[in-house]
Every structure is written in C-alpha cells, then in structure tokens.
Design a protein around this motif. Structure first.
Motif, PDB file in Angstrom:
ATOM      1  N   SER A   1      15.043  29.172 -29.837  1.00  0.00           N
ATOM      2  CA  SER A   1      15.151  30.478 -30.491  1.00  0.00           C
ATOM      3  C   SER A   1      14.567  30.504 -31.897  1.00  0.00           C
ATOM      4  CB  SER A   1      16.623  30.900 -30.547  1.00  0.00           C
ATOM      5  OG  SER A   1      17.393  29.949 -31.284  1.00  0.00           O
ATOM      6  N   ASN A   2      14.116  29.362 -32.414  1.00  0.00           N
ATOM      7  CA  ASN A   2      13.521  29.303 -33.752  1.00  0.00           C
ATOM      8  C   ASN A   2      12.087  29.821 -33.690  1.00  0.00           C
ATOM      9  OD1 ASN A   2      12.896  28.776 -36.403  1.00  0.00           O
ATOM     10  ND2 ASN A   2      12.891  26.528 -36.173  1.00  0.00           N
ATOM     11  N   ILE A   3      11.895  31.077 -34.061  1.00  0.00           N
ATOM     12  CA  ILE A   3      10.584  31.703 -33.948  1.00  0.00           C
ATOM     13  C   ILE A   3       9.571  31.076 -34.900  1.00  0.00           C
ATOM     14  CG2 ILE A   3       9.360  33.914 -33.979  1.00  0.00           C
ATOM     15  CD1 ILE A   3      11.463  33.670 -31.828  1.00  0.00           C
ATOM     16  N   SER A   4      10.035  30.543 -36.021  1.00  0.00           N
ATOM     17  CA  SER A   4       9.117  29.948 -36.994  1.00  0.00           C
ATOM     18  C   SER A   4       8.486  28.656 -36.493  1.00  0.00           C
ATOM     19  CB  SER A   4       9.849  29.687 -38.316  1.00  0.00           C
ATOM     20  OG  SER A   4      10.929  28.785 -38.120  1.00  0.00           O
ATOM     21  N   ASP A   5       9.073  28.051 -35.464  1.00  0.00           N
ATOM     22  CA  ASP A   5       8.525  26.822 -34.891  1.00  0.00           C
ATOM     23  C   ASP A   5       7.437  27.190 -33.891  1.00  0.00           C
ATOM     24  OD1 ASP A   5       7.976  24.337 -33.940  1.00  0.00           O
ATOM     25  OD2 ASP A   5       9.947  23.965 -33.059  1.00  0.00           O
ATOM     26  N   PRO A   6       6.182  26.778 -34.109  1.00  0.00           N
ATOM     27  CA  PRO A   6       5.114  27.139 -33.156  1.00  0.00           C
ATOM     28  C   PRO A   6       5.283  26.519 -31.784  1.00  0.00           C
ATOM     29  CG  PRO A   6       4.302  25.619 -34.821  1.00  0.00           C
ATOM     30  CD  PRO A   6       5.674  26.015 -35.250  1.00  0.00           C
ATOM     31  N   ASP A   7       6.145  25.497 -31.655  1.00  0.00           N
ATOM     32  CA  ASP A   7       6.353  24.839 -30.367  1.00  0.00           C
ATOM     33  C   ASP A   7       7.620  25.321 -29.661  1.00  0.00           C
ATOM     34  OD1 ASP A   7       4.095  23.326 -30.908  1.00  0.00           O
ATOM     35  OD2 ASP A   7       5.249  21.710 -31.841  1.00  0.00           O
ATOM     36  N   HIS A   8       8.203  26.428 -30.092  1.00  0.00           N
ATOM     37  CA  HIS A   8       9.499  26.828 -29.547  1.00  0.00           C
ATOM     38  C   HIS A   8       9.418  27.283 -28.087  1.00  0.00           C
ATOM     39  CE1 HIS A   8       7.830  30.785 -30.597  1.00  0.00           C
ATOM     40  NE2 HIS A   8       8.713  31.308 -29.767  1.00  0.00           N
ATOM     41  N   LEU A   9       8.236  27.610 -27.595  1.00  0.00           N
ATOM     42  CA  LEU A   9       8.099  28.058 -26.215  1.00  0.00           C
ATOM     43  C   LEU A   9       8.043  26.898 -25.220  1.00  0.00           C
ATOM     44  CD1 LEU A   9       5.515  30.968 -26.645  1.00  0.00           C
ATOM     45  CD2 LEU A   9       7.995  31.145 -26.395  1.00  0.00           C
ATOM     46  N   PHE A  10       7.799  25.686 -25.692  1.00  0.00           N
ATOM     47  CA  PHE A  10       7.672  24.526 -24.803  1.00  0.00           C
ATOM     48  C   PHE A  10       9.048  23.892 -24.608  1.00  0.00           C
ATOM     49  CE2 PHE A  10       3.559  25.068 -26.853  1.00  0.00           C
ATOM     50  CZ  PHE A  10       2.713  25.077 -25.775  1.00  0.00           C
ATOM     51  N   LEU A  11       9.785  24.419 -23.638  1.00  0.00           N
ATOM     52  CA  LEU A  11      11.169  23.993 -23.439  1.00  0.00           C
ATOM     53  C   LEU A  11      11.258  22.528 -23.032  1.00  0.00           C
ATOM     54  CD1 LEU A  11      14.211  24.619 -23.085  1.00  0.00           C
ATOM     55  CD2 LEU A  11      13.683  25.268 -20.728  1.00  0.00           C
ATOM     56  N   TYR A  12      10.450  22.117 -22.070  1.00  0.00           N
ATOM     57  CA  TYR A  12      10.566  20.760 -21.539  1.00  0.00           C
ATOM     58  C   TYR A  12      10.034  19.716 -22.524  1.00  0.00           C
ATOM     59  CZ  TYR A  12      11.949  22.811 -17.132  1.00  0.00           C
ATOM     60  OH  TYR A  12      12.633  23.492 -16.161  1.00  0.00           O
ATOM     61  N   LEU A  13       9.097  20.093 -23.378  1.00  0.00           N
ATOM     62  CA  LEU A  13       8.694  19.184 -24.450  1.00  0.00           C
ATOM     63  C   LEU A  13       9.796  19.057 -25.487  1.00  0.00           C
ATOM     64  CD1 LEU A  13       4.948  20.183 -25.004  1.00  0.00           C
ATOM     65  CD2 LEU A  13       5.895  18.403 -23.547  1.00  0.00           C
ATOM     66  N   LYS A  14      10.555  20.144 -25.694  1.00  0.00           N
ATOM     67  CA  LYS A  14      11.676  20.092 -26.629  1.00  0.00           C
ATOM     68  C   LYS A  14      12.771  19.140 -26.134  1.00  0.00           C
ATOM     69  CE  LYS A  14      10.562  22.852 -29.979  1.00  0.00           C
ATOM     70  NZ  LYS A  14      10.466  22.334 -31.373  1.00  0.00           N
ATOM     71  N   LEU A  15      12.890  18.994 -24.817  1.00  0.00           N
ATOM     72  CA  LEU A  15      13.881  18.054 -24.297  1.00  0.00           C
ATOM     73  C   LEU A  15      13.585  16.619 -24.717  1.00  0.00           C
ATOM     74  CD1 LEU A  15      14.427  19.383 -20.657  1.00  0.00           C
ATOM     75  CD2 LEU A  15      15.960  19.604 -22.611  1.00  0.00           C
ATOM     76  N   LEU A  16      12.320  16.304 -24.964  1.00  0.00           N
ATOM     77  CA  LEU A  16      11.930  14.957 -25.375  1.00  0.00           C
ATOM     78  C   LEU A  16      11.866  14.790 -26.887  1.00  0.00           C
ATOM     79  CD1 LEU A  16       9.096  14.277 -22.774  1.00  0.00           C
ATOM     80  CD2 LEU A  16      11.351  13.212 -22.831  1.00  0.00           C
ATOM     81  N   THR A  17      11.904  15.885 -27.641  1.00  0.00           N
ATOM     82  CA  THR A  17      11.716  15.791 -29.091  1.00  0.00           C
ATOM     83  C   THR A  17      12.869  16.364 -29.908  1.00  0.00           C
ATOM     84  OG1 THR A  17      10.487  17.882 -29.078  1.00  0.00           O
ATOM     85  CG2 THR A  17       9.211  15.861 -28.874  1.00  0.00           C
ATOM     86  N   THR A  18      13.699  17.218 -29.319  1.00  0.00           N
ATOM     87  CA  THR A  18      14.767  17.858 -30.089  1.00  0.00           C
ATOM     88  C   THR A  18      15.896  16.870 -30.365  1.00  0.00           C
ATOM     89  OG1 THR A  18      14.270  19.987 -29.073  1.00  0.00           O
ATOM     90  CG2 THR A  18      16.419  19.758 -30.125  1.00  0.00           C
ATOM     91  N   THR A  19      16.411  16.882 -31.583  1.00  0.00           N
ATOM     92  CA  THR A  19      17.530  16.034 -31.965  1.00  0.00           C
ATOM     93  C   THR A  19      18.276  16.696 -33.109  1.00  0.00           C
ATOM     94  OG1 THR A  19      18.159  13.822 -32.749  1.00  0.00           O
ATOM     95  CG2 THR A  19      16.099  14.723 -33.570  1.00  0.00           C
ATOM     96  N   ASP A  20      19.525  16.292 -33.267  1.00  0.00           N
ATOM     97  CA  ASP A  20      20.333  16.804 -34.377  1.00  0.00           C
ATOM     98  C   ASP A  20      20.459  15.785 -35.509  1.00  0.00           C
ATOM     99  OD1 ASP A  20      21.850  14.955 -33.091  1.00  0.00           O
ATOM    100  OD2 ASP A  20      23.609  16.234 -32.793  1.00  0.00           O
ATOM    101  N   ASN A  21      19.543  14.817 -35.522  1.00  0.00           N
ATOM    102  CA  ASN A  21      19.469  13.766 -36.545  1.00  0.00           C
ATOM    103  C   ASN A  21      20.599  12.745 -36.447  1.00  0.00           C
ATOM    104  OD1 ASN A  21      17.143  14.893 -37.755  1.00  0.00           O
ATOM    105  ND2 ASN A  21      18.396  16.314 -38.948  1.00  0.00           N
TER     106      ASN A  21
END
Length: 309
Positions: A42-62
């Motif tokens: 939902s972060n519109i400012s992130d240009p990669d926000h539409l790539f859901l399955y790539l986010k599964l490999l890169t998203t983290t809460d630190n």
C-alpha cells in the motif's frame, strides 16, 4: 554414480542440519514478509509496491534480514558442506582405489561429485521458491505477473551459481588437502575472510590513501566510491548481493554512485527485466568464471594426483 552421490548427501547428518537451518530461516522470513506485506504494497511512494511476490523475498520489519540476505550467508556453508570431503574422504576410506580399479574414468568421478551436489542444491532452492509462490497465492489470492516469475526464476539460477562456486572451491580444497578437516577449515576461512574481514580491510586501506573529501568535487568523490565498490566486488558475496538486489527490486537503476546530473529528470519507475539483467550481467559472469576456474583447477589437480596407497 550421480544417484549414489545424491543418496549419500541426503542421508548425511550435516546436510539434514543445514537443510533444517535453511528451511527454518525461509519460514521465518516468509512469516515476517507476509505480516508486513500489506503496508509494503500500500506504500504508493515505493516504485516496487506492485510486485507482491518480489516483496515476499525483500520485505522485512528490520527484526531479521530478508531471505536473499540469509542465503548470502548460509549458501556458502551449504556448498562447503557438500564438497569439502568429496575426494579426500574417499581416499582416506580406501574406496577411491576401488573405484579407480573399476572401468571408471577420473573425470567421470569428479563430474559425478559436482553434479550430485548440484542436483541437491537446485532441488532445494527450486522447492523453496515454489513453496513461496504457492503460499503467497493461497494467502493473498493475487495472480503472479510474468515479469515477477522471470525475476524469481533468474534469482533461483543466480543462487544456484553462487552456491556452486563454493561447492567447486570446496572440491578443489578436498583434492589439495589430504584431511577433510583441513579442507573444511580452509574453505570456512576463505568464506569468513571474504564475508567479514575483506570489506573492513578494503575500507581501512583505501580510505587511508584517499585525499580529504572536503577538497574533492562531486565527480571525484563518485569516482573514488566507484573504485571502492569495484574492489569490494572481488568478494563473491558482494557479487551475489548486487545481482539479487537488482533483480528483486526493479526500481534499482545502478549499482554504483550516480551524479546529480544523472539523477536530474529521472522518473522512479521499475526497470524492465531485460534492463535489470543487463545491469547485473557482469556480476553473473564473474561468479560463473570463478566457478569454472575452480572446477578446471580441480580437474587438473585430480587428473595428476597419485591415488595409489
């Protein structure tokens, strides 16, 4: 022979322990990614926000690193564990002489050792990524885009090449040293040097000879930073990190510093898959070349090695 090598690896306790460790880190990374996937998408400012399955490999809460960062640390251990006793254990157990007494060529034996381990590595990472895609589809219901599938498939190939380099290095050391413990410690020492100490040494040595940044222009500072990055890319882990970051984050446009003139007018949009692949092709070529060199040197040493007791 390849079937025998695969069966031996599957039954070994060290492979079971490393498999459990990698699967555990995969499940943990996927849990953290799925828990934080909604804010990331939902972060519109992130240009990669539409790539859901790539986010599964890169998203983290630190709290923990993403999965591809875990693989940069655990992948070398997997390759080393599958190859550090490939030849010297056979020789110490007396089975190498029996194998050579059969109508078996030396190059076939070496190729079976490498191919059997590669089958294990490829099956492991392909299974994990398919599990990630299936879990994401069941939990989110979002259809995967063709570009995402291409990027994830290329990520799997790069990961297999990265682990195969450490496998080839471990087999080379197993030929060079008579004891399996010596080859294992040497391979782990090489991994620790390039992972921990090499970036520290490069930054300390190079920055000690650099002029004062306050007397340099922006172009000169960018040039020095590019030089430091090129020296750091001697490490296999840096090559793998550059390649996976560019593939899994389509908005990455360069692996080096950019000047203000280059950034002027640039629109933060994702790059096509072909453009991202062109950016990381030098890194992939470097890993492939290093793997081929290690295996070729292993072949040379093994063909000239005296194996009689």
């Amino acid at each position: 022979m390849v079937h025998k090598e695969v069966a031996d690896h599957i039954r070994s306790w060290r492979f079971i322990v490393l498999l459990a460790l990698i699967v555990l880190t995969f499940i943990t990374s996927m849990y953290v990614s799925l828990r934080n996937i909604k804010p990331a998408v939902s972060n519109i400012s992130d240009p990669d926000h539409l790539f859901l399955y790539l986010k599964l490999l890169t998203t983290t809460d630190n709290t923990i690193p993403p999965f591809h960062v875990f693989i940069s640390f655990l992948g070398p251990l997997l390759g080393i564990s599958l190859g550090f006793d490939a030849i010297n254990a056979e020789k110490n157990n007396g089975t190498l002489i029996r194998l050579m007494a059969q109508p078996v060529y030396r190059d076939n034996l070496l190729l079976s050792k490498f191919t059997g381990a590669m089958v294990i590595i490829a099956t492991l990472f392909i299974s994990l990524c398919l599990l990630m895609l299936g879990g994401g589809l069941l939990l989110t219901g979002v259809r995967i885009e063709p570009q995402e599938l291409l990027r994830i498939a290329t990520f799997i190939v790069f990961t297999i090449v990265y682990v195969s380099f450490w496998l080839a290095l471990a087999i080379l050391l197993s030929i060079q040293f008579k004891q399996a413990a010596t080859s294992a410690l040497t391979a782990i020492g090489v991994w620790l040097f390039f992972t921990v100490f090499y970036p520290i040494v490069v930054n300390l040595v190079i920055r000690a000879f650099l002029p004062d940044p306050s007397f340099l222009s922006r172009d000169e500072i960018a040039g020095y930073n590019e030089m430091i990055l090129n020296i750091l890319r001697v490490a296999p882990g840096q090559l793998y990190a550059d390649a996976t970051t560019t593939l899994l984050m389509p908005s990455v446009r360069s692996l080096g510093p950019l000047t203000m003139e280059q950034l002027a007018g640039a629109i933060p949009t994702p790059l096509p898959f072909k453009e991202s692949l062109l950016i990381v092709w030098p890194q992939v070529s470097g890993l492939l070349a290093a793997t081929v060199v290690c295996f070729a040197f292993s072949y040379y040493l093994f063909m000239r090695r005296e194996i009689r007791s």
